[in-house]
Design a protein around this motif. Structure first.
Motif, PDB file in Angstrom:
ATOM      1  N   VAL A 318       0.828  -1.201   0.000  1.00 17.72           N
ATOM      2  CA  VAL A 318       0.000   0.000   0.000  1.00 17.72           C
ATOM      3  C   VAL A 318       0.862   1.251   0.000  1.00 17.72           C
ATOM      4  O   VAL A 318       0.501   2.282  -0.586  1.00 17.72           O
ATOM      5  N   ASP A 319       2.033   1.205   0.631  1.00 22.43           N
ATOM      6  CA  ASP A 319       2.936   2.358   0.610  1.00 22.43           C
ATOM      7  C   ASP A 319       3.435   2.627  -0.803  1.00 22.43           C
ATOM      8  O   ASP A 319       3.517   3.783  -1.232  1.00 22.43           O
ATOM      9  N   TYR A 508      -7.340   8.121  -3.571  1.00 21.11           N
ATOM     10  CA  TYR A 508      -6.401   7.504  -2.643  1.00 21.11           C
ATOM     11  C   TYR A 508      -6.991   6.250  -2.016  1.00 21.11           C
ATOM     12  O   TYR A 508      -6.288   5.268  -1.771  1.00 21.11           O
ATOM     13  N   LEU A 509      -8.295   6.289  -1.747  1.00 25.41           N
ATOM     14  CA  LEU A 509      -8.933   5.084  -1.200  1.00 25.41           C
ATOM     15  C   LEU A 509      -8.959   3.964  -2.225  1.00 25.41           C
ATOM     16  O   LEU A 509      -8.865   2.786  -1.875  1.00 25.41           O
ATOM     17  N   LEU A 512      -5.949   1.578  -2.091  1.00 27.19           N
ATOM     18  CA  LEU A 512      -5.729   0.683  -0.972  1.00 27.19           C
ATOM     19  C   LEU A 512      -5.949  -0.772  -1.393  1.00 27.19           C
ATOM     20  O   LEU A 512      -6.649  -1.042  -2.374  1.00 27.19           O
ATOM     21  N   HIS A 556     -11.995  -2.397   0.711  1.00 29.39           N
ATOM     22  CA  HIS A 556     -10.651  -1.803   0.753  1.00 29.39           C
ATOM     23  C   HIS A 556     -10.251  -1.626   2.213  1.00 29.39           C
ATOM     24  O   HIS A 556     -11.072  -1.209   3.050  1.00 29.39           O
ATOM     25  N   HIS A 557      -8.989  -1.912   2.528  1.00 28.29           N
ATOM     26  CA  HIS A 557      -8.498  -1.762   3.892  1.00 28.29           C
ATOM     27  C   HIS A 557      -7.081  -1.229   3.869  1.00 28.29           C
ATOM     28  O   HIS A 557      -6.347  -1.420   2.895  1.00 28.29           O
ATOM     29  N   ASN A 558      -6.726  -0.546   4.946  1.00 24.81           N
ATOM     30  CA  ASN A 558      -5.382   0.001   5.105  1.00 24.81           C
ATOM     31  C   ASN A 558      -4.620  -0.879   6.089  1.00 24.81           C
ATOM     32  O   ASN A 558      -4.961  -0.925   7.271  1.00 24.81           O
ATOM     33  N   HIS A 560      -2.034  -0.449   7.665  1.00 18.83           N
ATOM     34  CA  HIS A 560      -1.417   0.302   8.752  1.00 18.83           C
ATOM     35  C   HIS A 560      -2.434   0.802   9.780  1.00 18.83           C
ATOM     36  O   HIS A 560      -2.037   1.229  10.859  1.00 18.83           O
ATOM     37  N   ASP A 591      -1.655  -2.000  13.266  1.00 21.81           N
ATOM     38  CA  ASP A 591      -1.482  -2.642  11.967  1.00 21.81           C
ATOM     39  C   ASP A 591      -1.713  -4.132  12.078  1.00 21.81           C
ATOM     40  O   ASP A 591      -2.017  -4.673  13.154  1.00 21.81           O
ATOM     41  N   ILE A 647      -1.346   9.613   4.258  1.00 21.46           N
ATOM     42  CA  ILE A 647      -2.299   9.751   3.163  1.00 21.46           C
ATOM     43  C   ILE A 647      -2.800  11.182   3.160  1.00 21.46           C
ATOM     44  O   ILE A 647      -3.309  11.671   4.176  1.00 21.46           O
ATOM     45  N   CYS A 694      -7.262   6.915   7.507  1.00 18.43           N
ATOM     46  CA  CYS A 694      -6.019   6.175   7.288  1.00 18.43           C
ATOM     47  C   CYS A 694      -4.890   6.761   8.105  1.00 18.43           C
ATOM     48  O   CYS A 694      -4.008   6.037   8.532  1.00 18.43           O
TER      49      CYS A 694
END
Length: 764
Positions: A318-319, A508-509, A512, A556-558, A560, A591, A647, A694
């Motif tokens: 994701v980064d 941006y979402l 992810l 969608h998930h982050n 972190h 995380d 983000i 995020c």
């Protein structure tokens, strides 16, 4: 004429092994016993009292009378190191010295007739030396005095031929040459202060030596040139403790090998991306030390560093995906930066046209903005993951993996890492060097910067990097002139054009990671976590409209920050944020590594609902122990490396795609409010809230206004704090009004200044 023994220090010298003339014969001294001298000749032996021997008029010393030493053995190895003219002159001097001592150029044993002027039987040694001085002067040896002949004769007895060599021709050059001694002292002091630290380049010592010289002598002494400084450091540094690497432009061992250069003719044609560990120790949130990971993207055509991501632990896919979005939008200038670092003050061609075309550049930093066409990556798992490739596909970017075992395929980004080390990291405390052999002593005691502070330093330094002349950038009209990345970008943009790319918080979402899950009666289950909200009511137990995924829903998930997920629901244009049912009890981001650690350590009892509650309680206890300083080192390391990804916030626009309406504000653009399953008023969670979650999520879903309070955080040059302060009553209206409980009105935080797609389309 009688001859007296050679005097040294006011006393007569006679030693065993010496030869004397006595009563017309040649004798060798074989022993000394008190006042008796034992002499041996071909005719026999004789013992003579020393006083009687010295008083005899026929007595004289033969050969080396000084100390009774025989002629020194020739040092031919050392003699051969002298230049040829110096050796020839030394051999000539040897013949003259022998002639002074024995009367013949080849020595007393040559058997030839003794020269009349140098007959030891007729003339004293002093008279023979004076005669030789006159002869050498007449032969063209220059003005030779008796003392010169005497000195050469004694040097010959002590060192042999090496003593007759003109040592001005064999003298090693001075380490400092003709450099001012005060400059040499300053260089030595700079080397001494650097001793014990991690290995750096010679170029890094130059400003340190200049400061020392200025402190000691002010402007009275000028610093030497860079080339002279390099020679001084090489000469003054002990090879056994050499801690200075090569400077720019000096190839090391194994470098300079031929390879096919990478050519790009327009910005974004090829962008190289790579990740490496920093050579600087950073202080993590738990006061432990570690080396963060840095991911950069370098444009081949302009050598511009388009985006950077600094992570405490391993970089995730994701980064790398968010790195793509940062390339295409202008980077905001920090409020504390001087105006010279802003794009509006840059001196690139067609600056005014660019500012007119893209209004975001007015408040942006003076850095290039490039939309990548092709990205060259290595074969790391984060770059070959589905998350990264899907993000590239959504942005229309082609991914080109580098061939195996071919480091030159990404040579530009690899060299850029070295430049960052040389120009930035090695000047910071806690620098470790590139390997253990280059590490200094007690490096851990000097580390003082956190990961966030290193990111701030890097962001500001990147502006200077883009205004620094680069060896690989040349203008076609002026091939001898080096250009800066900013100048090259301006020149190529004037030819290729510049098209602004508007990105909103929704974009941006979309970058992810995606999971395809079902919506049950209890919500969405993801790795022993349940996410639920009233908006999921009509879709519980229902298949998704996407039949190719077997009825599963797009989630969608982050990785972190696992406190919320985003689901694509029918009837909504944007992704809808769904919170974790236990988010009210967890006030800090966590995380997937922290969650996996809890799952392996917590005991399972009861059903999965009870187990999830126990995990949430264990997570809250872990965070509280960490805040109080009672967590173990493993737990502290897990929480420290759980820093949320950076983000950006969305742009303040009136369009619903950028910022949907809030409940109770029907006058704003956006979809009408809906009644949730519980009968309370709800609204569609904004993309701004999603992006903020995020990096700066809220504690409760009930206080919907707190989501917008995060988006209006003052721009202080720092990213929003991820820790909830518990004050949900104080917030600032995004439209400029001050709300009850707010201490003072705060300026709007505009983030990256992202454009609204619909407004941009209408303007064009």
């Amino acid at each position: 004429m009688s001859a007296a023994p050679r005097r040294r220090g006011g006393r007569q010298v006679l030693a065993v092994g010496g030869q004397v003339r006595f009563r017309g014969l040649r004798w060798q001294v074989v022993g000394l016993a008190g006042q008796r001298v034992h002499l041996v000749a071909d005719e026999g032996e004789e013992v003579v009292l020393a006083g009687h021997l010295f008083a005899d008029p026929t007595f004289s010393l033969i050969g080396p009378e000084a100390g009774g030493k025989a002629e020194a053995a020739p040092q031919w190895g050392l003699f051969e190191t002298a230049p040829a003219p110096a050796r020839e002159r030394a051999l000539a001097w040897r013949r003259h010295i022998r002639e002074v001592e024995t009367g013949h150029p080849d020595g007393a044993d040559a058997g030839y007739v003794v020269h009349e002027r140098y007959d030891p039987e007729r003339y004293t040694l002093a008279e023979r030396e004076q005669a030789k001085a006159e002869e050498l002067t007449a032969l063209g040896f220059g003005k030779v005095s008796r003392s010169t002949v005497q000195k050469m004769r004694l040097d010959y007895r002590k060192q042999g031929l090496w003593g007759l060599v003109d040592h001005r021709t064999t003298r090693a050059p001075s380490l400092a040459g003709r450099t001012d001694e005060r400059v040499v002292a300053a260089v030595k002091e700079a080397i001494r202060r650097r001793r014990g630290r991690s290995k750096g380049t010679v170029k890094a010592l130059l400003p340190a030596a200049a400061r020392i010289l200025a402190e000691r002598h002010g402007d009275a002494v000028a610093m030497c040139s860079q080339a002279t400084f390099y020679r001084l450091v090489a000469a003054l540094t002990d090879p056994r403790e050499d801690n200075h690497g090569r400077g720019d432009g000096v190839p090391g061992p194994g470098q300079g090998r031929a390879f096919t250069p990478t050519v790009a003719l327009r910005p974004g044609e090829q962008v190289q991306v790579d990740t490496t560990r920093l050579d600087v120790l950073a202080v993590f949130d738990d006061a432990t030390l570690g080396r963060p990971e840095l991911t950069i993207a370098v444009d081949v055509a302009t050598r511009a560093i388009l985006a950077t991501v600094l992570r405490p632990a391993s970089t995730k896919a994701v980064d790398a995906a968010l790195l793509l979005a940062e390339m295409a939008v202008p980077h905001p200038a920090r409020p504390t930066w001087p105006d010279v670092l802003r794009f509006a003050r840059s001196s690139i061609p067609h600056r005014e046209e660019l500012l007119t075309t893209d209004e975001r550049l007015h408040g942006a930093a003076a850095r290039p903005v490039v939309v990548p066409e092709t990205i060259v990556v290595d074969r790391g798992k984060i770059y070959l993951s589905e998350t990264f490739t899907a993000a590239c596909q959504s942005l229309g970017v082609s991914v080109q993996p580098a061939p195996p075992r071919a480091p030159t395929a990404k040579g530009i980004v690899e060299r850029t890492f070295g430049s960052i080390n040389t120009l930035l990291w090695q000047h910071l405390p806690g620098y470790t060097g590139s390997n253990i052999l280059e590490r200094g002593h007690d490096v851990e005691q000097h580390a003082c910067y956190s990961v966030a502070q290193l990111q701030d330093l890097l962001d500001e330094w990147l502006v200077h990097w883009h205004h620094r002349p680069h060896h690989g950038l040349r203008h076609p009209v002026l091939p001898k002139t080096r250009l800066t990345p900013m100048e090259m970008w301006g020149a190529l943009t004037a030819v290729c054009g510049y098209v602004p790319v508007p990105l909103t918080g929704r974009d941006y979402l979309e970058l992810l990671p995606v999971r395809w899950l079902t919506i049950s009666d209890h919500g969405i289950r993801l790795e022993q976590r349940t996410y639920d909200h009233d908006l999921l009511g009509p879709h519980r137990g229902q298949p998704s409209p996407i039949a190719a995924r077997g009825g599963r829903w797009e989630v969608h998930h982050n990785p972190h920050d696992l406190r919320q997920i985003w689901v694509r629901l029918p009837g909504w244009d944007d992704l809808v944020e769904i919170p974790w049912i236990h988010r009210d009890h967890v006030h800090q981001p966590f995380d997937d590594r922290t969650w996996d650690h809890l799952r392996t350590t917590a005991l399972r009892r009861g059903d999965h609902h009870q187990y999830e509650a126990d995990l949430a309680q264990a997570l809250d206890d872990l965070q509280r122990r960490s805040s109080a300083g009672h967590a173990t080192r493993t737990e502290q390391a897990l929480l420290t490396r759980a820093m949320p990804a950076r983000i950006p916030h969305p742009t303040r626009t009136g369009d619903d795609t950028a910022h949907p309406a809030q409940p109770g504000r029907e006058d704003r653009a956006g979809p009408p409010r809906r009644q949730g399953a519980a009968g309370r008023t709800t609204h569609r969670p904004s993309a701004g809230g999603g992006a903020g979650a995020c990096g700066a999520g809220t504690d409760g879903w009930e206080d919907i206004e707190s989501l917008d309070a995060l988006d209006t955080e003052p721009d202080t040059g720092q990213w929003p704090d991820d820790e909830d302060d518990g004050d949900s009553d104080s917030w600032t209206d995004e439209w400029g009004g001050e709300q009850p409980g707010s201490p003072s009105p705060a300026p709007l935080y505009t983030g990256l200044g992202l454009w609204n797609a619909h407004q941009e389309a209408e303007r064009w």
